[in-house]
Each structure stands twice: as structure tokens, then as C-alpha cells.
Design a protein around this motif. Structure first.
Motif, PDB file in Angstrom:
ATOM      1  N   PHE A 154       0.834  -1.196   0.000  1.00 32.75           N
ATOM      2  CA  PHE A 154       0.000   0.000   0.000  1.00 32.75           C
ATOM      3  C   PHE A 154       0.869   1.247   0.000  1.00 32.75           C
ATOM      4  O   PHE A 154       2.080   1.185   0.241  1.00 32.75           O
ATOM      5  N   ASP A 155       0.246   2.406  -0.223  1.00 33.95           N
ATOM      6  CA  ASP A 155       1.028   3.644  -0.327  1.00 33.95           C
ATOM      7  C   ASP A 155       1.641   4.078   1.002  1.00 33.95           C
ATOM      8  O   ASP A 155       2.517   4.945   1.019  1.00 33.95           O
ATOM      9  N   ILE A 156       1.216   3.480   2.112  1.00 36.47           N
ATOM     10  CA  ILE A 156       1.803   3.823   3.412  1.00 36.47           C
ATOM     11  C   ILE A 156       2.911   2.843   3.806  1.00 36.47           C
ATOM     12  O   ILE A 156       3.331   2.804   4.965  1.00 36.47           O
ATOM     13  N   SER A 157       3.417   2.090   2.838  1.00 38.24           N
ATOM     14  CA  SER A 157       4.411   1.067   3.180  1.00 38.24           C
ATOM     15  C   SER A 157       5.778   1.634   3.526  1.00 38.24           C
ATOM     16  O   SER A 157       6.673   0.889   3.916  1.00 38.24           O
ATOM     17  N   TYR A 158       5.958   2.956   3.421  1.00 38.93           N
ATOM     18  CA  TYR A 158       7.177   3.567   3.955  1.00 38.93           C
ATOM     19  C   TYR A 158       7.290   3.293   5.452  1.00 38.93           C
ATOM     20  O   TYR A 158       8.387   3.316   6.030  1.00 38.93           O
ATOM     21  N   ARG A 159       6.167   2.994   6.097  1.00 44.55           N
ATOM     22  CA  ARG A 159       6.179   2.684   7.529  1.00 44.55           C
ATOM     23  C   ARG A 159       6.961   1.411   7.834  1.00 44.55           C
ATOM     24  O   ARG A 159       7.373   1.190   8.979  1.00 44.55           O
ATOM     25  N   CYS A 160       7.151   0.571   6.818  1.00 49.10           N
ATOM     26  CA  CYS A 160       7.941  -0.647   7.036  1.00 49.10           C
ATOM     27  C   CYS A 160       9.356  -0.299   7.482  1.00 49.10           C
ATOM     28  O   CYS A 160       9.930  -0.987   8.340  1.00 49.10           O
ATOM     29  N   PHE A 181       5.447   0.222  -1.986  1.00 49.58           N
ATOM     30  CA  PHE A 181       4.415   0.322  -3.023  1.00 49.58           C
ATOM     31  C   PHE A 181       4.027   1.780  -3.205  1.00 49.58           C
ATOM     32  O   PHE A 181       3.931   2.542  -2.231  1.00 49.58           O
ATOM     33  N   ASP A 182       3.825   2.157  -4.441  1.00 46.71           N
ATOM     34  CA  ASP A 182       3.477   3.527  -4.818  1.00 46.71           C
ATOM     35  C   ASP A 182       4.625   4.496  -4.520  1.00 46.71           C
ATOM     36  O   ASP A 182       5.741   4.077  -4.201  1.00 46.71           O
ATOM     37  N   PHE A 183       4.349   5.793  -4.640  1.00 48.20           N
ATOM     38  CA  PHE A 183       5.448   6.770  -4.727  1.00 48.20           C
ATOM     39  C   PHE A 183       5.234   7.919  -3.757  1.00 48.20           C
ATOM     40  O   PHE A 183       5.457   9.078  -4.085  1.00 48.20           O
ATOM     41  N   ASP A 184       4.798   7.595  -2.549  1.00 48.72           N
ATOM     42  CA  ASP A 184       4.630   8.616  -1.523  1.00 48.72           C
ATOM     43  C   ASP A 184       5.966   9.325  -1.279  1.00 48.72           C
ATOM     44  O   ASP A 184       7.034   8.698  -1.323  1.00 48.72           O
ATOM     45  N   PRO A 185       5.954  10.635  -1.032  1.00 48.61           N
ATOM     46  CA  PRO A 185       7.205  11.358  -0.785  1.00 48.61           C
ATOM     47  C   PRO A 185       8.051  10.753   0.330  1.00 48.61           C
ATOM     48  O   PRO A 185       9.290  10.772   0.263  1.00 48.61           O
ATOM     49  N   ARG A 186       7.413  10.172   1.346  1.00 43.97           N
ATOM     50  CA  ARG A 186       8.183   9.559   2.424  1.00 43.97           C
ATOM     51  C   ARG A 186       8.827   8.260   1.973  1.00 43.97           C
ATOM     52  O   ARG A 186       9.924   7.902   2.430  1.00 43.97           O
ATOM     53  N   THR A 187       8.170   7.552   1.053  1.00 45.11           N
ATOM     54  CA  THR A 187       8.797   6.378   0.457  1.00 45.11           C
ATOM     55  C   THR A 187      10.046   6.791  -0.305  1.00 45.11           C
ATOM     56  O   THR A 187      11.104   6.162  -0.188  1.00 45.11           O
ATOM     57  N   VAL A 188       9.939   7.858  -1.073  1.00 42.43           N
ATOM     58  CA  VAL A 188      11.089   8.350  -1.842  1.00 42.43           C
ATOM     59  C   VAL A 188      12.220   8.756  -0.903  1.00 42.43           C
ATOM     60  O   VAL A 188      13.400   8.468  -1.167  1.00 42.43           O
ATOM     61  N   GLU A 189      11.882   9.396   0.192  1.00 40.80           N
ATOM     62  CA  GLU A 189      12.909   9.810   1.160  1.00 40.80           C
ATOM     63  C   GLU A 189      13.672   8.600   1.699  1.00 40.80           C
ATOM     64  O   GLU A 189      14.913   8.612   1.764  1.00 40.80           O
ATOM     65  N   PHE A 190      12.943   7.545   2.065  1.00 38.65           N
ATOM     66  CA  PHE A 190      13.607   6.341   2.566  1.00 38.65           C
ATOM     67  C   PHE A 190      14.402   5.645   1.464  1.00 38.65           C
ATOM     68  O   PHE A 190      15.425   5.007   1.747  1.00 38.65           O
ATOM     69  N   MET A 191      13.944   5.739   0.221  1.00 40.44           N
ATOM     70  CA  MET A 191      14.708   5.166  -0.891  1.00 40.44           C
ATOM     71  C   MET A 191      16.024   5.912  -1.063  1.00 40.44           C
ATOM     72  O   MET A 191      17.076   5.295  -1.275  1.00 40.44           O
ATOM     73  N   ARG A 192      15.984   7.209  -0.975  1.00 42.64           N
ATOM     74  CA  ARG A 192      17.222   7.998  -1.119  1.00 42.64           C
ATOM     75  C   ARG A 192      18.199   7.700   0.020  1.00 42.64           C
ATOM     76  O   ARG A 192      19.413   7.811  -0.152  1.00 42.64           O
ATOM     77  N   GLN A 193      17.681   7.310   1.165  1.00 49.48           N
ATOM     78  CA  GLN A 193      18.533   6.946   2.301  1.00 49.48           C
ATOM     79  C   GLN A 193      19.055   5.515   2.201  1.00 49.48           C
ATOM     80  O   GLN A 193      19.874   5.097   3.027  1.00 49.48           O
ATOM     81  N   GLY A 194      18.562   4.769   1.205  1.00 48.22           N
ATOM     82  CA  GLY A 194      18.967   3.375   1.056  1.00 48.22           C
ATOM     83  C   GLY A 194      18.202   2.412   1.942  1.00 48.22           C
ATOM     84  O   GLY A 194      18.519   1.217   1.985  1.00 48.22           O
TER      85      GLY A 194
END
Length: 374
Positions: free
Chosen positions: A266-272, A289-302
Motif C-alpha cells: 500500500f502507499d503507506i508502506s514507507y512505515r515498514c 508500493f506507490d510513490f509517496d514522498p516519504r517512500t522516496v525519502e527512505f529510498m534515497r537513504q537506502g
């Protein structure tokens, strides 16, 4: 432009876009100008089969005559996810030169009317005002009766993003959720050591939300088939974020065998990532899943290795073309052209994009080319 959009903006909600109405000016049943669709710039993320299918639909429509048409696309939200849908739908209506609006939700601070009731009112108003086609992002079976009433009065209805398969809608345009969940799981599985081990799924075990359950099941089946133990951590949308994060932490801590990876559907999976940090397991690979800004932030952090993204812009973009195709070519003729995208008899699968962490900027460039930056 008719007064439909202006009336609905006052009575029902925010009008986010209007399209041109050139085709409404052409005499019915006469040969008019061809539909001219600007080419989409090529990019590694360009969905070529989907783009080619739209071109083929336009080519077939252009063999016939101009058909004046009025349509509306009804969205249940205007967050960044739905804004991309609105962008796509508005662009398609402009290219088709039909009269049409994209309508978002309304202020419900007074009156006690629910979003579901308002959407049913919007559908009924569309019928009253002589709309030829409706695209709707529904809330579920609660919209079935309103959709059926519209269809029985000769209005073509296509659902998008979510479906009401119990209704008489013509087609559903959106993500094949089982395939999307499996794609997210397969992306993660490629990063894991051999089993045994547990893979945590941030999803839902409840069947009330059919699309969410299907996506979770797609991931679970792929994980189980690969020899790992799937463990669902319920995603809590309605509760405080901290509750969800603590639940993820507790599931990681109690897992036996230990958690080797986490996939969110889901789009809130940055919480993982937040849950893994709380469990002091920052090394666990995560696919979101999806492209929430917080997901992108965690992706940039690796911290998040990749994300699977729905093509919501194309969901919005396809719906006006499909409604126009149904009106001019008939449902069967339209489905024949849509065959490369069809799953079963009534689902148009817009697919997903898998974006690894090192491709964030490239994907943003792609979204920029289609005007759908999230």
C-alpha cells in the motif's frame, strides 16, 4: 461548455479540470476532424504496449464519424495519487475535444452526508444532465445501485482505480492487484538469501477491502511458493501512524524464523522502514508500493530498496478514450482493440512500474514528460 460543470462545482464539489468541447459543435453523424494525439516522449518507463493500444483505438475511431459526447470522471480523493488520475483524464478529454469534467470530493463538514452518498448523487446528476459516459473511482458495492441505474438509462459507466464487479459497469480500468502484489514480492525475493526465513507483508488479511486483500494475497502466494514463510502485518490506515509502526515492530520481534525481508503493498508502506528501525533491524531489505514522498525519502537513504508503482496517470488517461470508444465503436469493438491490456472479460490492466532506489530521478523525469509528477 455546458453548465453541468458549473452546477456540480457548486452542488457537489471541486472541479479540477475541464476539457474542450469542439466535437460537440460538429453535426452528429458527419465526418469531422481526426483525433490528433501528441506523441509521448520515449523513456525507459514508457508503457509501450499501453501507448500502442491507445494509438490503435484512435486509428479505428478515426475511420468513422465524429460523435459529440459529454462525459464526467468522478474521483473520491484529490491527494497526489488522484491528482495524477485527474491530469490523465483531463488531457484525454482535451485531445478528444469532448465536453467533460473531472470532479473531486466535496467539503463534508456540514450536513452529515457521506462521501459514498455524495458520489451516488453525482452519478444520478450526470444521468439527469444527459451525460453520455461516466468514469468513476468507486467506494465499492455501495455504488452498485447508482451505477446500475445509470447503465439502465443508457449511460456507459467505466470504473477506475477500484472496481464494483457486482454492478453493470462496462469495464474496470486499473491495477491487476494480484499481479501487482506478486511483482512487489518478486522484486524483494531477488534480494534475499535462500530460505528458510520469514517475509513480512505490510498488507491486509481482511476481505472487506477486496483490492487490498487481492494485492496482499498476490504477495503472499509468491513468497510461499519461493519457500519462505509469509507473515501479514495488518496496515492500519485509520489509526495513528505510531500504532502501525509498533505493530510492524512487534511482528518482526516475534517472527520465527527471523524476518529476512519486508514487502509493503500500500502507499503507506514507507512505515515498514520505520518499523524495522524500531525493531533495531535496519539491515532488513524492504520493497514498498506507490510513490509517496516519504517512500522516496527512505529510498534515497537506502532504507527502501525499490517500490512498485501503479500507473494512475494512465488509469485516468484511458477512461475517456474507452468511453468514447464504447460510444463510437460499441463495447465489443472497443474490447477487441483493448485485448492486449485485457485480463478476463472486463478488466483493463494498466500495469505497474518497478522503480529501484537508484532510478528515482529517472522515474521523476518520466513523470515530468507526461505532466504527472507526484
Amino acid at each position: 461548455m455546458t453548465t453541468i460543470g458549473r452546477c456540480w462545482m457548486a452542488a457537489f464539489g471541486l472541479m479540477v479540470a475541464t476539457a474542450a468541447c469542439g466535437s460537440s459543435d460538429a453535426p452528429e453523424g458527419t465526418k469531422g476532424g481526426r483525433i490528433e494525439r501528441p506523441p509521448t516522449p520515449e523513456n525507459e518507463f514508457t508503457p509501450r504496449e499501453l501507448e500502442a493500444t491507445v494509438d490503435n483505438l484512435i486509428a479505428k475511431v478515426n475511420e468513422g464519424t465524429v460523435e459529440p459526447m459529454q462525459m464526467v470522471v468522478l474521483l473520491k480523493n484529490l491527494n497526489p495519487f488522484f491528482t495524477s488520475i485527474a491530469t490523465g483524464a483531463s488531457r484525454a478529454m482535451s485531445e478528444l475535444e469532448v465536453s467533460g469534467n473531472v470532479l473531486g470530493p466535496v467539503d463534508q463538514s456540514t450536513g452529515g452526508t457521506t462521501s459514498q452518498e455524495i458520489q451516488n448523487q453525482q452519478i444520478a446528476q450526470a444521468v439527469t444532465d444527459g451525460i453520455d459516459g461516466i468514469g468513476v473511482s468507486p467506494y465499492g458495492d455501495v455504488n452498485a445501485a447508482a451505477i446500475d441505474d445509470a447503465v439502465e438509462q443508457g449511460v456507459h459507466v467505466v470504473t477506475l482505480d477500484g472496481d464494483v464487479p457486482t454492478s453493470k459497469r462496462s469495464l474496470y480500468v486499473g491495477t491487476n492487484n494480484e499481479s501487482a502484489g506478486a511483482a512487489a514480492a518478486q522484486t524483494l525475493l531477488a534480494m534475499l538469501p535462500p530460505p528458510p526465513g520469514t517475509v513480512l507483508i505490510h498488507g491486509t488479511a481482511g476481505t472487506d477491502w477486496v483490492d487490498g486483500f487481492k494485492r496482499t494475497e498476490g504477495a503472499r502466494e509468491a513468497i510461499e511458493k519461493a519457500g519462505y514463510k509469509p507473515l501479514v502485518s495488518e496496515a492500519f490506515y485509520e489509526l495513528e501512524e505510531g500504532f502501525d509502526v509498533e505493530w510492524i515492530r512487534s511482528r518482526i520481534a516475534a517472527a520465527d524464523p527471523p524476518v529476512l525481508g519486508i514487502v509493503g503493498v500500500f502507499d503507506i508502506s514507507y512505515r515498514c522502514a520505520m518499523g524495522a528501525d524500531a525493531a533495531r533491524r535496519p539491515e532488513i531489505p524492504i520493497v514498498a508500493f506507490d510513490f509517496d514522498p516519504r517512500t522516496v525519502e527512505f529510498m534515497r537513504q537506502g532504507r527502501i530498496k525499490a517500490t512498485v508503482i501503479q500507473r494512475q496517470y494512465y488509469q485516468g488517461y484511458l477512461v475517456p478514450y474507452i468511453l468514447y470508444g464504447i460510444k463510437t465503436l460499441g463495447l465489443d469493438g472497443t474490447k477487441e482493440i483493448l485485448a492486449p491490456l485485457m485480463e478476463g472479460d472486463s478488466t483493463v490492466d494498466t500495469g505497474t512500474d518497478t522503480v529501484p532506489a537508484d532510478k528515482i530521478d529517472a522515474y521523476n523525469d518520466f513523470l515530468d514528460t507526461i505532466g504527472a509528477v507526484q
